[in-house]
Write an enzyme that holds these catalytic residues in place. Sequence first.
Site, PDB file in Angstrom:
ATOM      1  N   ASP A   1      -3.604   5.636   5.016  1.00 34.02           N
ATOM      2  CA  ASP A   1      -2.865   5.304   3.799  1.00 34.02           C
ATOM      3  C   ASP A   1      -3.827   4.918   2.676  1.00 34.02           C
ATOM      4  O   ASP A   1      -3.706   5.363   1.537  1.00 34.02           O
ATOM      5  CB  ASP A   1      -1.906   4.133   4.059  1.00 34.02           C
ATOM      6  CG  ASP A   1      -0.711   4.540   4.917  1.00 34.02           C
ATOM      7  OD1 ASP A   1      -0.459   5.749   5.042  1.00 34.02           O
ATOM      8  OD2 ASP A   1      -0.043   3.639   5.438  1.00 34.02           O
TER       9      ASP A   1
ATOM     10  N   CYS B   1       0.841  -1.200   0.000  1.00 32.85           N
ATOM     11  CA  CYS B   1       0.000   0.000   0.000  1.00 32.85           C
ATOM     12  C   CYS B   1       0.870   1.242   0.000  1.00 32.85           C
ATOM     13  O   CYS B   1       1.696   1.409   0.902  1.00 32.85           O
ATOM     14  CB  CYS B   1      -0.901   0.011   1.232  1.00 32.85           C
ATOM     15  SG  CYS B   1      -1.883   1.513   1.410  1.00 32.85           S
ATOM     16  N   CYS B   2       0.703   2.088  -1.006  1.00 32.06           N
ATOM     17  CA  CYS B   2       1.312   3.420  -1.023  1.00 32.06           C
ATOM     18  C   CYS B   2       2.830   3.377  -0.901  1.00 32.06           C
ATOM     19  O   CYS B   2       3.445   4.308  -0.395  1.00 32.06           O
ATOM     20  CB  CYS B   2       0.735   4.281   0.101  1.00 32.06           C
ATOM     21  SG  CYS B   2      -1.045   4.231   0.229  1.00 32.06           S
ATOM     22  N   GLY B   3       3.448   2.283  -1.317  1.00 26.91           N
ATOM     23  CA  GLY B   3       4.898   2.189  -1.249  1.00 26.91           C
ATOM     24  C   GLY B   3       5.453   2.081   0.163  1.00 26.91           C
ATOM     25  O   GLY B   3       6.642   2.220   0.378  1.00 26.91           O
ATOM     26  N   LYS B   4       4.594   1.801   1.145  1.00 26.11           N
ATOM     27  CA  LYS B   4       5.045   1.765   2.535  1.00 26.11           C
ATOM     28  C   LYS B   4       5.161   0.344   3.079  1.00 26.11           C
ATOM     29  O   LYS B   4       5.407   0.139   4.255  1.00 26.11           O
ATOM     30  CB  LYS B   4       4.081   2.576   3.416  1.00 26.11           C
ATOM     31  CG  LYS B   4       4.042   4.054   3.012  1.00 26.11           C
ATOM     32  CD  LYS B   4       3.148   4.852   3.928  1.00 26.11           C
ATOM     33  CE  LYS B   4       3.137   6.318   3.509  1.00 26.11           C
ATOM     34  NZ  LYS B   4       2.279   7.143   4.375  1.00 26.11           N
TER      35      LYS B   4
END
Length: 246
Positions: free
Chosen positions: A216, A88-91
Amino acid sequence: MEKTEEPVVEELPLTIYLNGKELVTMLAAAGEEEYLVTGFLATEGIIQDIKEIQTLDVDVQQGIIHVTTASGETVAEKMFLKRYLTACCGKGRSAFYFANDVLTAKTVNTEIKLTPQEAMAYSEMLEAASETFRLTGGVHGGALAAEGKLVCWSQDIGRHNVFDKLYGRCLIEGISTHDKVLVFSGRVSSEIILKVSKMNIPVIIARSAPTSLALDMAEELGVTVIGFARDERLNVYTHTERIIGC
């Protein structure tokens, strides 16, 4: 010790049979069973349109609901409760818990605008409408709001059930969702954000806190999250462009 009587929320197990096959057993507060099942089937992607439901028979005494659909078994039904994880969201966090969420979650693009004062007023309206919570402390409440009033509202022991009941009512009664905001009594988890995105609602106003993963996902899915909307204050966390003055 003094004996007294206190009202208690009635909790029911409801088993859904879809086209003759057992699908799931849900625990819910009594009432609005047709809305609950319709909204659940829609958010799971098992139906795409209310017209796909041919019959929906509720037997509250037996705790059984029989549903038949025009399409028969769907991909969403086959994938129901199957796990699916992605970043998710590069996290590096898990974004979707179940495969059906990948099929049904969608980005909300509605450009609705409201003031912080309007958001607070909607939160206060929900609080005023939540008589069962004040009596029992045992339910969550939620409502769709627009043009300074609550359009429809519901309550249940389960947070997810509240959203399914609201969505089911909208589908059955032909109430639009893209031009409404959603007001909620509880905390905002990632699963709640998924429900909101599937309902195509641009703003959720909660009286409690959001989680980090919820924020996020809200950022990714285009949902404005307002939390702690009580006691004459609120926090705007995501997509602040919809809130005038932010």
